[in-house]
Scaffold this motif. Structure first.
Motif, PDB file in Angstrom:
ATOM      1  N   VAL A  62       0.837  -1.131   0.006  1.00  0.00           N
ATOM      2  CA  VAL A  62       0.046  -0.121   0.052  1.00  0.00           C
ATOM      3  C   VAL A  62       0.725   1.139  -0.102  1.00  0.00           C
ATOM      4  N   SER A  63       1.901   1.223   0.939  1.00  0.00           N
ATOM      5  CA  SER A  63       2.554   2.524   0.990  1.00  0.00           C
ATOM      6  C   SER A  63       3.543   2.671  -0.189  1.00  0.00           C
ATOM      7  N   SER A  64       3.833   1.772  -1.085  1.00  0.00           N
ATOM      8  CA  SER A  64       4.313   1.639  -2.323  1.00  0.00           C
ATOM      9  C   SER A  64       3.906   2.497  -3.357  1.00  0.00           C
ATOM     10  N   PHE A  65       2.640   2.600  -3.314  1.00  0.00           N
ATOM     11  CA  PHE A  65       1.667   3.249  -4.297  1.00  0.00           C
ATOM     12  C   PHE A  65       1.580   4.762  -3.999  1.00  0.00           C
ATOM     13  N   PHE A  66       1.823   5.312  -2.987  1.00  0.00           N
ATOM     14  CA  PHE A  66       1.594   6.725  -2.552  1.00  0.00           C
ATOM     15  C   PHE A  66       2.380   7.656  -3.101  1.00  0.00           C
ATOM     16  N   PRO A  67       3.775   7.299  -3.318  1.00  0.00           N
ATOM     17  CA  PRO A  67       4.214   8.295  -4.290  1.00  0.00           C
ATOM     18  C   PRO A  67       3.717   8.423  -5.660  1.00  0.00           C
ATOM     19  N   ALA A  68       3.558   7.283  -6.360  1.00  0.00           N
ATOM     20  CA  ALA A  68       2.934   7.480  -7.780  1.00  0.00           C
ATOM     21  C   ALA A  68       1.763   7.976  -7.773  1.00  0.00           C
ATOM     22  N   GLY A  69       0.862   7.897  -6.640  1.00  0.00           N
ATOM     23  CA  GLY A  69      -0.331   8.593  -6.663  1.00  0.00           C
ATOM     24  C   GLY A  69      -0.201  10.076  -6.269  1.00  0.00           C
ATOM     25  N   LEU A  70       0.918  10.557  -5.573  1.00  0.00           N
ATOM     26  CA  LEU A  70       1.059  12.208  -5.343  1.00  0.00           C
ATOM     27  C   LEU A  70       1.522  12.610  -6.540  1.00  0.00           C
ATOM     28  N   VAL A  71       2.639  11.972  -7.170  1.00  0.00           N
ATOM     29  CA  VAL A  71       3.154  12.706  -8.398  1.00  0.00           C
ATOM     30  C   VAL A  71       2.309  12.670  -9.514  1.00  0.00           C
ATOM     31  N   GLY A  72       1.454  11.704 -10.074  1.00  0.00           N
ATOM     32  CA  GLY A  72       0.501  11.366 -10.817  1.00  0.00           C
ATOM     33  C   GLY A  72      -0.707  12.337 -10.759  1.00  0.00           C
ATOM     34  N   GLY A  73      -0.954  12.799  -9.509  1.00  0.00           N
ATOM     35  CA  GLY A  73      -2.177  13.618  -9.191  1.00  0.00           C
ATOM     36  C   GLY A  73      -3.377  12.689  -9.097  1.00  0.00           C
ATOM     37  N   THR A 101      -1.979  18.604   1.166  1.00  0.00           N
ATOM     38  CA  THR A 101      -1.434  17.215   1.016  1.00  0.00           C
ATOM     39  C   THR A 101      -0.252  17.270   1.575  1.00  0.00           C
ATOM     40  N   LEU A 102       0.596  18.242   1.537  1.00  0.00           N
ATOM     41  CA  LEU A 102       1.985  18.230   1.768  1.00  0.00           C
ATOM     42  C   LEU A 102       1.903  18.033   3.572  1.00  0.00           C
ATOM     43  N   PHE A 103       1.084  19.081   4.105  1.00  0.00           N
ATOM     44  CA  PHE A 103       0.990  18.747   5.405  1.00  0.00           C
ATOM     45  C   PHE A 103       0.560  17.601   6.075  1.00  0.00           C
ATOM     46  N   ILE A 104      -0.226  16.822   5.365  1.00  0.00           N
ATOM     47  CA  ILE A 104      -0.777  15.699   5.651  1.00  0.00           C
ATOM     48  C   ILE A 104       0.186  14.516   5.732  1.00  0.00           C
ATOM     49  N   PHE A 105       0.955  14.484   4.662  1.00  0.00           N
ATOM     50  CA  PHE A 105       1.965  13.634   4.536  1.00  0.00           C
ATOM     51  C   PHE A 105       3.194  13.846   5.546  1.00  0.00           C
ATOM     52  N   CYS A 148       7.390  10.407   0.325  1.00  0.00           N
ATOM     53  CA  CYS A 148       6.432  11.532  -0.246  1.00  0.00           C
ATOM     54  C   CYS A 148       6.427  12.851   0.048  1.00  0.00           C
ATOM     55  N   VAL A 149       7.213  13.037   1.097  1.00  0.00           N
ATOM     56  CA  VAL A 149       7.318  14.373   1.570  1.00  0.00           C
ATOM     57  C   VAL A 149       7.945  15.572   0.445  1.00  0.00           C
ATOM     58  N   PRO A 150       9.193  14.868   0.203  1.00  0.00           N
ATOM     59  CA  PRO A 150       9.928  15.766  -0.839  1.00  0.00           C
ATOM     60  C   PRO A 150       9.483  15.795  -2.257  1.00  0.00           C
ATOM     61  N   LEU A 151       8.668  14.599  -2.633  1.00  0.00           N
ATOM     62  CA  LEU A 151       8.138  14.372  -3.676  1.00  0.00           C
ATOM     63  C   LEU A 151       6.835  15.483  -3.729  1.00  0.00           C
TER      64      LEU A 151
END
Length: 181
Positions: A62-73, A101-105, A148-151
Motif C-alpha cells: 500500500v505504501s509503495s503506491f503513495f509516491p506514484a499517486g502523489l506525483v501522478g495527481g 496534502t504536503l501537510f498531511i504527508f 512522499c514529503v519531498p515528492l
C-alpha cells in the motif's frame, strides 16, 4: 512560447518503478495465499506464517503506491471548481490542495517514524507465528511515506510556478499526455 518544467514528467517514471515493487508484492501475496489454501484443502496442512508475512507485505504494498499517486495527481481532488474559476484560479486551487496534502504527508511521515522507532524497533515487535522481527518491514513503509514529503514538495513548487506564470494546471498536461493531444 517556452514550455515550463514539469516535475511530474521527471518523477513519474521513478515513482512508477516503486509502485511496480508494490504490484510484485501483490502477486507474491496472492501466490502465497493460493498455495496456503491449496495446501489446506488438499493435504490439511496449511503453510505456517502466510498470515504473518502477508500482513506485513500489505503495508509495504500500500505504501509503495503513495509516491506514484502523489506525483501522478491521482489522489482525491475536486477540479470542477478550478475549471469554473479558469486557468489561473484552477492553478491556485491546485497549490492550495498540494499544500494541504504536503501537510498531511508530513504528519504521516512523522507519526510513522515515531511508531516504527518506538513501538516496533525498540520493543522488538515480532510476528505471531514465525516470530520474525517486524522492524525491517515497517522501516520500508516509513521510508516510502517519508519519500512522499519531498515528492509532494516538488509537486507544490511546480504548481506554484504554474500559478505564477498562468500556465495550465499540471492535471491538464497529464490529461493531454494520456490522450495524446
Amino acid at each position: 512560447m517556452q514550455r515550463s518544467f514539469n516535475a511530474r514528467s521527471v518523477l513519474v517514471p521513478w515513482t512508477n518503478r516503486i509502485a511496480l515493487i508494490g504490484a510484485g508484492g501483490i502477486m507474491l501475496i496472492a501466490a502465497a495465499v493460493t498455495a496456503d489454501v491449496l495446501m489446506r484443502w488438499l493435504f490439511n496442512s496449511p503453510i505456517m506464517g502466510v498470515d504473518d508475512l502477508s500482513t506485513l507485505m500489505i503495508a509495504v504494498v500500500v505504501s509503495s503506491f503513495f509516491p506514484a499517486g502523489l506525483v501522478g495527481g491521482h489522489f482525491v481532488t475536486i477540479r470542477f471548481l478550478g475549471k469554473a474559476l479558469g486557468t489561473r484560479g484552477g492553478c491556485w486551487l491546485e497549490v492550495l490542495g498540494g499544500i494541504g496534502t504536503l501537510f498531511i504527508f508530513s504528519l504521516l511521515a512523522w507519526q510513522f517514524f515515531r511508531f516504527t522507532l518506538y513501538d516496533v524497533t525498540q520493543t522488538g515487535l515480532a510476528t505471531m507465528v514465525l516470530e520474525f522481527p517486524q522492524a525491517p518491514w515497517w522501516w520500508v513503509v516509513t521510508t516510502f511515506i517519508a519519500a512522499c514529503v519531498p515528492l509532494q514538495l516538488t509537486v507544490v513548487v511546480d504548481a506554484v510556478i504554474r500559478a505564477i506564470r498562468g500556465g495550465p494546471p499540471a492535471y491538464e498536461l497529464h490529461q493531454e499526455a494520456e490522450t495524446g493531444g
